[in-house]
Design a protein around this motif. Structure first.
Motif, mmCIF file in Angstrom:
data_model
loop_
_atom_site.group_PDB
_atom_site.id
_atom_site.type_symbol
_atom_site.label_atom_id
_atom_site.label_comp_id
_atom_site.label_asym_id
_atom_site.label_seq_id
_atom_site.Cartn_x
_atom_site.Cartn_y
_atom_site.Cartn_z
ATOM 1 N N VAL A 149 0.903 -0.942 0.052
ATOM 2 C CA VAL A 149 0.108 -0.218 0.015
ATOM 3 C C VAL A 149 0.779 1.177 -0.053
ATOM 4 C CG1 VAL A 149 -1.367 1.365 1.552
ATOM 5 C CG2 VAL A 149 -1.979 -1.183 0.958
ATOM 6 N N LEU A 150 1.820 1.360 0.930
ATOM 7 C CA LEU A 150 2.718 2.319 0.725
ATOM 8 C C LEU A 150 3.537 2.408 -0.688
ATOM 9 C CD1 LEU A 150 4.550 2.206 4.156
ATOM 10 C CD2 LEU A 150 2.764 3.681 3.479
ATOM 11 N N GLY A 151 3.786 1.382 -1.008
ATOM 12 C CA GLY A 151 4.319 1.539 -2.728
ATOM 13 C C GLY A 151 3.424 1.990 -3.572
ATOM 14 N N LEU A 152 2.301 1.545 -3.358
ATOM 15 C CA LEU A 152 1.032 2.240 -4.307
ATOM 16 C C LEU A 152 1.055 3.746 -4.038
ATOM 17 C CD1 LEU A 152 -1.633 1.741 -5.960
ATOM 18 C CD2 LEU A 152 -2.904 1.414 -4.079
ATOM 19 N N ARG A 194 -5.676 4.580 2.689
ATOM 20 C CA ARG A 194 -6.190 3.835 3.921
ATOM 21 C C ARG A 194 -7.438 3.178 3.237
ATOM 22 N NH1 ARG A 194 -6.509 9.321 5.832
ATOM 23 N NH2 ARG A 194 -8.411 9.570 4.958
ATOM 24 N N PHE A 195 -8.130 3.338 2.373
ATOM 25 C CA PHE A 195 -8.822 2.220 1.871
ATOM 26 C C PHE A 195 -8.287 0.999 1.243
ATOM 27 C CE2 PHE A 195 -11.729 0.742 -1.558
ATOM 28 C CZ PHE A 195 -12.803 0.220 -0.866
ATOM 29 N N SER A 196 -7.078 1.290 0.242
ATOM 30 C CA SER A 196 -6.414 0.272 -0.271
ATOM 31 C C SER A 196 -5.618 -0.538 0.720
ATOM 32 C CB SER A 196 -5.308 0.751 -1.091
ATOM 33 O OG SER A 196 -5.902 1.617 -2.219
ATOM 34 N N GLY A 197 -5.148 0.151 2.059
ATOM 35 C CA GLY A 197 -4.634 -0.683 3.008
ATOM 36 C C GLY A 197 -5.269 -1.409 4.048
ATOM 37 N N PHE A 198 -6.615 -1.057 3.978
ATOM 38 C CA PHE A 198 -7.733 -1.572 4.924
ATOM 39 C C PHE A 198 -8.819 -1.856 4.629
ATOM 40 C CE2 PHE A 198 -10.827 -1.110 8.454
ATOM 41 C CZ PHE A 198 -10.444 -1.987 9.617
ATOM 42 N N GLY A 199 -9.672 -0.940 4.162
ATOM 43 C CA GLY A 199 -11.014 -0.997 3.682
ATOM 44 C C GLY A 199 -11.198 -1.881 2.420
ATOM 45 N N LEU A 200 -10.665 -2.000 1.580
ATOM 46 C CA LEU A 200 -10.827 -2.837 0.274
ATOM 47 C C LEU A 200 -10.800 -4.195 0.610
ATOM 48 C CD1 LEU A 200 -11.329 -3.168 -2.701
ATOM 49 C CD2 LEU A 200 -8.674 -2.939 -3.089
ATOM 50 N N LEU A 201 -9.447 -4.705 1.379
ATOM 51 C CA LEU A 201 -9.470 -5.952 1.922
ATOM 52 C C LEU A 201 -10.336 -6.517 2.939
ATOM 53 C CD1 LEU A 201 -7.406 -8.438 1.935
ATOM 54 C CD2 LEU A 201 -6.409 -7.544 3.990
ATOM 55 N N ILE A 238 -16.067 0.904 6.836
ATOM 56 C CA ILE A 238 -15.589 0.615 5.435
ATOM 57 C C ILE A 238 -16.221 1.141 4.375
ATOM 58 C CG2 ILE A 238 -15.019 -1.370 4.189
ATOM 59 C CD1 ILE A 238 -14.657 -3.123 6.551
ATOM 60 N N LEU A 239 -17.467 1.385 4.449
ATOM 61 C CA LEU A 239 -18.064 2.120 3.298
ATOM 62 C C LEU A 239 -17.854 3.482 3.527
ATOM 63 C CD1 LEU A 239 -21.715 0.132 3.454
ATOM 64 C CD2 LEU A 239 -19.959 -0.031 1.788
ATOM 65 N N ALA A 240 -17.705 4.083 4.378
ATOM 66 C CA ALA A 240 -17.517 5.436 4.603
ATOM 67 C C ALA A 240 -16.057 5.678 3.919
ATOM 68 C CB ALA A 240 -17.352 5.896 6.020
ATOM 69 N N MET A 241 -14.847 4.850 4.287
ATOM 70 C CA MET A 241 -13.521 4.802 3.696
ATOM 71 C C MET A 241 -13.727 4.477 2.065
ATOM 72 S SD MET A 241 -11.477 2.728 6.629
ATOM 73 C CE MET A 241 -9.963 2.759 5.399
ATOM 74 N N MET A 286 -13.212 7.047 -2.902
ATOM 75 C CA MET A 286 -13.758 6.960 -4.439
ATOM 76 C C MET A 286 -13.648 8.425 -4.959
ATOM 77 S SD MET A 286 -16.836 4.059 -5.105
ATOM 78 C CE MET A 286 -17.322 4.192 -3.468
ATOM 79 N N THR A 287 -14.264 9.175 -3.959
ATOM 80 C CA THR A 287 -14.343 10.667 -4.242
ATOM 81 C C THR A 287 -12.914 11.291 -4.472
ATOM 82 O OG1 THR A 287 -16.116 11.091 -2.861
ATOM 83 C CG2 THR A 287 -15.069 12.752 -3.137
ATOM 84 N N ALA A 288 -11.934 10.821 -3.486
ATOM 85 C CA ALA A 288 -10.594 11.102 -3.806
ATOM 86 C C ALA A 288 -9.913 10.882 -5.114
ATOM 87 C CB ALA A 288 -9.596 10.571 -2.772
ATOM 88 N N SER A 289 -10.394 9.398 -5.348
ATOM 89 C CA SER A 289 -9.760 9.157 -7.026
ATOM 90 C C SER A 289 -10.523 10.035 -7.769
ATOM 91 C CB SER A 289 -10.220 7.698 -6.975
ATOM 92 O OG SER A 289 -9.646 6.824 -6.154
ATOM 93 N N ALA A 290 -11.737 10.345 -7.708
ATOM 94 C CA ALA A 290 -12.262 11.085 -8.917
ATOM 95 C C ALA A 290 -11.572 12.469 -8.812
ATOM 96 C CB ALA A 290 -13.839 11.372 -8.565
#
Length: 601
Positions: free
Chosen positions: A100-103, A144-151, A311-314, A319-323
């Protein structure tokens, strides 16, 4: 500055799972690590389900039968499964952190590189705080989502599904109770997602606005204090902070209602299961071991269900951050470098029928402008405030592109040149110099990292910037953000030394001597005259003393070069030029007799 579309429509932000999906290319290098992480997580879920089943076997077997010999192996098995689960959690978190840190690092690198690629037209339209919030807070939300929420979104859904199946197998009436409790969770989650994405985008945009005000307050602190407007600026900041607080509270209230509901559902299910389970044991339909296993498995669902809100909030924030980040990646630079280079540059500069406007809705700044500067020649550009002098100088290194005509160096249109090559040929020193929070040496060598100490000293001498040696650590002294620890004249001299050190074929000076005292200006001009003897020069000038550095003078009026000639002749024959510069009794008498060249408009 205002943030351009699509940020203007903040009530209905463009966010969705497609925003995260479009960042999938960043995940590809980390797929092996993600596979290990997922496998460890799935195995952990399997173990968390197996341990209650072993407990059931212990209760219904050795404990019920009072067989202590069979108790030890099953007890050791449960212990071993618990230790193995802990090891799998450690492996998952270790691999997860690295991936996740590499990402995040890769996205941060590419985002900064993209910001460097985008032209000045982009940066003049976007608030700096909005860009800053994307490069910091939005990337953190994705991490945060990639490292915790998505999984855990995947794992928790898997765990709920598998455990529910196991519960239905153990005792289907109670399993139906657990399965039915998922219906309100799914329904409420869908409503929560729609509302949360809107308020989340508003919070992130308002954080960017607040960051802009904070940056402006820090950079402009001298102006604020000098005008006694600290209270006014504090009120503006407080108003923006209060707006952010109000929106954040809306976000918190929405989350609190959803999370509270999620906390209630599994607890209600536990109460119902205890009641019905006790009845089932009393009727002999359920063994004590099965009831314990059932309740243990049900309790293992409390955290996955309760954490669903977080998790849904994250996920929505990510998704908003990605947009928001993809808005930058999706912006296509309108200045793209060519592939050509000039093998032996001479610095022959021509502007041919140049038109320029900042946008289609704005009027033209330059119209049909023509100007030629021969190799080694210096031309002073004189014009009224707002006549387009700075814009003209920005066209040479392609900070902006012409909207008509062309800029040519040594017979090659600058749009055909590789941008790195072009900007190694052209060096610019601006009237308002920009210095960075780094050492004086690093600021000087920004345009030429391989400069020797002797070359640095020569550039400092030309710019009369020897004051850097008096700084606490000399050239290695950090001069602070924006160079605010230095005077305006010192900043200008450092910026001039930086431009001279680059050893360009074309040197552009945008009124670079405006902040210097008369004595220092005279010394700088004497040294510059030697530098300009071997360099093509374009100087924006407001004072006659600066004009004397030039071989010719070009008068800019109404977006066109109307007269080109010698200073003395223009002063004597062109009223508009005389009004701009006026007479100067200190000028030497021995000036050229060339007649001014009148350029047809």
């Amino acid at each position: 500055m205002t943030t351009p579309e699509p940020l203007a429509g903040r009530a209905d932000p463009p966010a969705g799972i497609h925003s995260l999906w479009r960042l999938r290319d960043y995940l590809k290098p980390h797929l092996p690590a993600l596979a290990v992480m997922t496998a460890a997580a799935v195995a952990g879920v399997g173990l968390s389900i197996t341990i209650p089943l072993v407990t059931k076997a212990i209760i219904d077997g050795p404990i019920t039968d009072r067989d202590l010999g069979a108790l030890l192996p099953l007890g050791l098995l449960a212990l071993g499964l618990g230790v193995l689960e802990a090891v799998l959690i450690w492996i998952r978190r270790w691999v997860q952190s690295d991936a996740v840190l590499g990402l995040e690092t890769e996205i941060r690198h590419d985002l900064y590189a993209r910001l460097q690629e985008l032209p000045m037209s982009f940066h003049t339209e976007w608030e700096s705080g909005q860009l800053l919030s994307r490069a910091t807070q939005d990337l953190s939300a994705i991490r945060r989502f990639s490292g915790f929420g998505l999984l855990f979104l995947v794992i928790n859904v898997l765990q709920v599904s598998v455990v529910t199946g196991v519960l239905l197998h153990l005792y289907w009436p109670l399993g139906l109770v657990v399965a039915a409790s998922a219906i309100p969770v799914v329904w409420l989650s869908m409503r929560f997602e729609k509302a949360y994405v809107v308020v989340s985008r508003r919070v992130q945009d308002e954080q960017g606005d607040l960051a802009t005000l904070a940056e402006e307050g820090a950079v402009g602190i001298r102006v604020i204090k000098s005008f006694g407007r600290s209270e006014h600026m504090s009120q503006r900041y407080e108003a923006a902070a209060s707006k952010l607080y109000s929106t954040s509270m809306d976000k918190v209230r929405l989350s609190a209602r959803f999370w509270s509901f999620l906390e209630v559902i599994p607890n209600v299910a536990v109460v119902i299961v205890l009641l019905l389970g006790a009845i089932g044991v009393g009727k002999g339909e359920l063994t004590p071991g099965e009831l314990v296993a059932f309740i243990t498995l049900l309790l293992s669902l409390v955290w996955p269900v309760a954490s669903l809100g977080v998790i849904l909030a994250m996920a929505q924030e990510a998704m908003t951050a990605s947009a928001r980040i993809l808005e930058i990646f999706d912006t296509q630079p309108d200045i793209v470098g060519g592939t050509r280079t000039i093998a032996e540059p001479r610095g022959h500069l021509r502007l041919e029928a140049v038109d320029f406007a900042f946008s289609e809705s704005d009027g033209p700044v330059l119209r049909g402008l023509d100007l030629e500067i021969r190799p080694g020649e210096t031309v002073a550009l004189v014009g009224a405030t707002g006549s387009g002098k700075t814009v003209l100088t920005s066209l040479v290194p392609r900070l902006y592109d012409v909207t008509g005509g062309r800029v040519v160096i040594d017979g090659v249109d600058v749009r055909e040149l590789d941008l790195r090559h072009l900007r190694s040929l052209v060096a610019t020193a601006f009237e308002e110099p920009t210095l960075f929070s780094m050492s004086a040496r690093e600021n000087l060598t920004l345009g030429r990292s391989d400069a020797t100490d002797a070359e640095i000293e020569q550039a400092l001498e030309v710019a009369q910037a020897g004051f850097v040696h008096d700084l606490p650590w000399g050239l290695d002294t950090r001069i602070g953000e924006q160079g605010l620890a230095l005077s305006g004249g010192q900043r200008q001299r450092l910026a001039l030394a930086r431009a001279v050190l680059a050893q360009p074929r074309i040197l552009v000076l945008d009124d670079t001597l405006s902040a210097l005292d008369v004595h220092t200006e005279k010394l700088v001009e004497e040294a510059l005259r030697r530098v300009l003897a071997d360099t093509t020069g374009l100087i924006v000038a407001h004072r006659a003393s600066t004009v004397l550095l030039a071989d010719r003078v070009a008068l800019l009026q109404g977006g066109r070069i109307t007269h080109v000639g010698d200073h003395r002749e223009l002063l004597a024959t062109v009223p508009a030029y005389r009004d701009l510069l006026g007479s100067d009794d200190d000028l030497p008498d021995s000036l050229g007799d060339a007649q001014p060249e009148e350029v047809s408009a």
